[in-house]
Design a protein around this motif. Structure first.
Motif, mmCIF file in Angstrom:
data_model
loop_
_atom_site.group_PDB
_atom_site.id
_atom_site.type_symbol
_atom_site.label_atom_id
_atom_site.label_comp_id
_atom_site.label_asym_id
_atom_site.label_seq_id
_atom_site.Cartn_x
_atom_site.Cartn_y
_atom_site.Cartn_z
ATOM 1 N N ILE A 148 0.852 -1.184 0.000
ATOM 2 C CA ILE A 148 0.000 0.000 0.000
ATOM 3 C C ILE A 148 0.892 1.240 0.000
ATOM 4 O O ILE A 148 1.551 1.536 1.000
ATOM 5 N N PRO A 149 0.924 1.997 -1.097
ATOM 6 C CA PRO A 149 1.812 3.158 -1.158
ATOM 7 C C PRO A 149 1.348 4.296 -0.247
ATOM 8 O O PRO A 149 0.148 4.497 -0.054
ATOM 9 N N VAL A 150 2.312 5.025 0.305
ATOM 10 C CA VAL A 150 1.989 6.213 1.104
ATOM 11 C C VAL A 150 1.315 7.230 0.164
ATOM 12 O O VAL A 150 1.789 7.471 -0.936
ATOM 13 N N GLY A 151 0.174 7.771 0.611
ATOM 14 C CA GLY A 151 -0.578 8.717 -0.216
ATOM 15 C C GLY A 151 -1.434 8.033 -1.259
ATOM 16 O O GLY A 151 -1.994 8.677 -2.138
ATOM 17 N N GLY A 152 -1.564 6.717 -1.171
ATOM 18 C CA GLY A 152 -2.341 5.956 -2.150
ATOM 19 C C GLY A 152 -3.074 4.812 -1.491
ATOM 20 O O GLY A 152 -3.407 4.859 -0.304
ATOM 21 N N GLY A 153 -3.294 3.757 -2.251
ATOM 22 C CA GLY A 153 -4.005 2.609 -1.724
ATOM 23 C C GLY A 153 -4.216 1.553 -2.778
ATOM 24 O O GLY A 153 -3.662 1.637 -3.881
ATOM 25 N N ALA A 154 -5.015 0.552 -2.446
ATOM 26 C CA ALA A 154 -5.327 -0.544 -3.360
ATOM 27 C C ALA A 154 -6.753 -1.008 -3.125
ATOM 28 O O ALA A 154 -7.239 -0.999 -1.986
ATOM 29 N N VAL A 155 -7.412 -1.413 -4.219
ATOM 30 C CA VAL A 155 -8.778 -1.923 -4.158
ATOM 31 C C VAL A 155 -8.711 -3.447 -4.118
ATOM 32 O O VAL A 155 -8.105 -4.061 -4.995
ATOM 33 N N TYR A 156 -9.323 -4.035 -3.098
ATOM 34 C CA TYR A 156 -9.440 -5.489 -2.969
ATOM 35 C C TYR A 156 -10.930 -5.808 -3.065
ATOM 36 O O TYR A 156 -11.598 -6.081 -2.066
ATOM 37 N N ALA A 157 -11.447 -5.748 -4.297
ATOM 38 C CA ALA A 157 -12.887 -5.888 -4.527
ATOM 39 C C ALA A 157 -13.419 -7.235 -4.064
ATOM 40 O O ALA A 157 -14.491 -7.309 -3.458
ATOM 41 N N ALA A 158 -12.688 -8.310 -4.335
ATOM 42 C CA ALA A 158 -13.155 -9.644 -3.963
ATOM 43 C C ALA A 158 -13.270 -9.800 -2.453
ATOM 44 O O ALA A 158 -14.088 -10.570 -1.963
ATOM 45 N N GLN A 159 -12.468 -9.050 -1.708
ATOM 46 C CA GLN A 159 -12.518 -9.117 -0.248
ATOM 47 C C GLN A 159 -13.386 -8.010 0.340
ATOM 48 O O GLN A 159 -13.569 -7.938 1.548
ATOM 49 N N CYS B 213 -19.156 2.475 -4.678
ATOM 50 C CA CYS B 213 -19.474 3.902 -4.778
ATOM 51 C C CYS B 213 -20.881 4.161 -4.244
ATOM 52 O O CYS B 213 -21.816 3.413 -4.532
ATOM 53 N N THR B 214 -21.005 5.223 -3.494
ATOM 54 C CA THR B 214 -22.300 5.566 -2.890
ATOM 55 C C THR B 214 -23.236 6.252 -3.868
ATOM 56 O O THR B 214 -24.391 6.497 -3.541
ATOM 57 N N HIS B 215 -22.781 6.554 -5.073
ATOM 58 C CA HIS B 215 -23.646 7.215 -6.059
ATOM 59 C C HIS B 215 -24.656 6.239 -6.642
ATOM 60 O O HIS B 215 -25.854 6.413 -6.462
ATOM 61 N N GLN B 216 -24.178 5.208 -7.339
ATOM 62 C CA GLN B 216 -25.099 4.242 -7.931
ATOM 63 C C GLN B 216 -24.643 2.799 -7.755
ATOM 64 O O GLN B 216 -25.055 1.921 -8.488
ATOM 65 N N GLY B 217 -23.767 2.563 -6.779
ATOM 66 C CA GLY B 217 -23.387 1.201 -6.445
ATOM 67 C C GLY B 217 -22.355 0.548 -7.342
ATOM 68 O O GLY B 217 -22.180 -0.658 -7.288
ATOM 69 N N CYS B 218 -21.667 1.320 -8.153
ATOM 70 C CA CYS B 218 -20.581 0.759 -8.972
ATOM 71 C C CYS B 218 -19.393 0.464 -8.059
ATOM 72 O O CYS B 218 -19.177 1.164 -7.077
ATOM 73 N N PRO B 219 -18.584 -0.535 -8.413
ATOM 74 C CA PRO B 219 -17.358 -0.749 -7.632
ATOM 75 C C PRO B 219 -16.365 0.367 -7.940
ATOM 76 O O PRO B 219 -16.254 0.794 -9.084
ATOM 77 N N VAL B 220 -15.666 0.854 -6.919
ATOM 78 C CA VAL B 220 -14.614 1.822 -7.177
ATOM 79 C C VAL B 220 -13.520 1.081 -7.936
ATOM 80 O O VAL B 220 -13.391 -0.138 -7.828
ATOM 81 N N SER B 221 -12.740 1.805 -8.718
ATOM 82 C CA SER B 221 -11.824 1.123 -9.620
ATOM 83 C C SER B 221 -10.360 1.243 -9.250
ATOM 84 O O SER B 221 -9.580 0.342 -9.539
ATOM 85 N N ASN B 222 -9.957 2.351 -8.621
ATOM 86 C CA ASN B 222 -8.543 2.519 -8.320
ATOM 87 C C ASN B 222 -8.353 3.589 -7.261
ATOM 88 O O ASN B 222 -9.288 4.300 -6.895
ATOM 89 N N VAL B 223 -7.119 3.685 -6.791
ATOM 90 C CA VAL B 223 -6.724 4.738 -5.857
ATOM 91 C C VAL B 223 -5.574 5.474 -6.543
ATOM 92 O O VAL B 223 -4.557 4.860 -6.870
ATOM 93 N N ASP B 224 -5.771 6.770 -6.776
ATOM 94 C CA ASP B 224 -4.765 7.540 -7.495
ATOM 95 C C ASP B 224 -4.930 9.013 -7.154
ATOM 96 O O ASP B 224 -6.053 9.493 -7.002
ATOM 97 N N GLY B 225 -3.824 9.712 -7.035
ATOM 98 C CA GLY B 225 -3.879 11.150 -6.797
ATOM 99 C C GLY B 225 -4.500 11.526 -5.462
ATOM 100 O O GLY B 225 -5.112 12.587 -5.346
ATOM 101 N N GLY B 226 -4.390 10.649 -4.467
ATOM 102 C CA GLY B 226 -4.938 10.942 -3.151
ATOM 103 C C GLY B 226 -6.427 10.705 -3.032
ATOM 104 O O GLY B 226 -7.041 11.080 -2.034
ATOM 105 N N THR B 227 -7.029 10.054 -4.048
ATOM 106 C CA THR B 227 -8.463 9.769 -3.982
ATOM 107 C C THR B 227 -8.752 8.331 -4.395
ATOM 108 O O THR B 227 -7.991 7.718 -5.153
#
Length: 158
Positions: free
Chosen positions: A73-84, A103-117
């Protein structure tokens, strides 16, 4: 030919093919309408990262295997573990956070962590890696926090 007999010749297949093709074109138009017209030229994400670590069988979470190492897990970033069912971030060195990957908007899975988000490419919502709060809509509700535990260099669901 009686009413019970249905012709099965080339005309029937042609009508079916025409109807199937029209349905596919309609579905493509609906999906295209969901996209954001101003994508800034960015290529779409390939989707969430799925890993083969963790307790994929949904067993005892208290004794669950590690999801990741702290070095994954990079500092200032992260990783998506969708299966878990978790996004793990490291906002500052040694501080690890867990969030729901939907995602709380329409229930899509988030896709990545980049740029602090934490990013959802379905409609462009962005969430803070620090607290899951909304940084860019259309989502208006933050990502729910998930309890994780760090034991040495191993990160697991708590």
């Amino acid at each position: 030919m009686s009413e019970e007999q249905v012709p099965a010749g080339p005309d029937v297949r042609t009508r079916r093919a025409l109807l199937a093709g029209a349905g596919a074109v309609g579905a493509a138009a609906v999906l295209a309408a969901c996209g954001d017209e101003d994508d800034g030229g960015a290529a779409p994400s390939p989707g969430p990262q799925i890993t083969n670590t963790g307790d994929a069988g949904g067993g005892d979470r208290e004794g669950a295997q590690s999801l990741a190492r702290t070095t994954d897990i990079p500092v200032g970033g992260g990783a998506v573990y969708a299966a878990q069912g978790v996004v793990i971030t490291q906002p500052t060195a040694g501080e690890f956070k867990g969030f729901d990957p939907v995602c709380t908007h329409q229930g899509c899975p988030v896709s990545n962590v980049d740029g602090g988000t934490i990013n959802c490419t379905c409609h462009g919502s962005k969430f803070s890696i620090e607290d899951g709060s909304v940084k860019a809509g259309p989502a208006t509700t933050p990502l729910a926090a998930k309890n994780i535990r760090v034991d040495g260099d191993q990160i697991a669901l708590a």
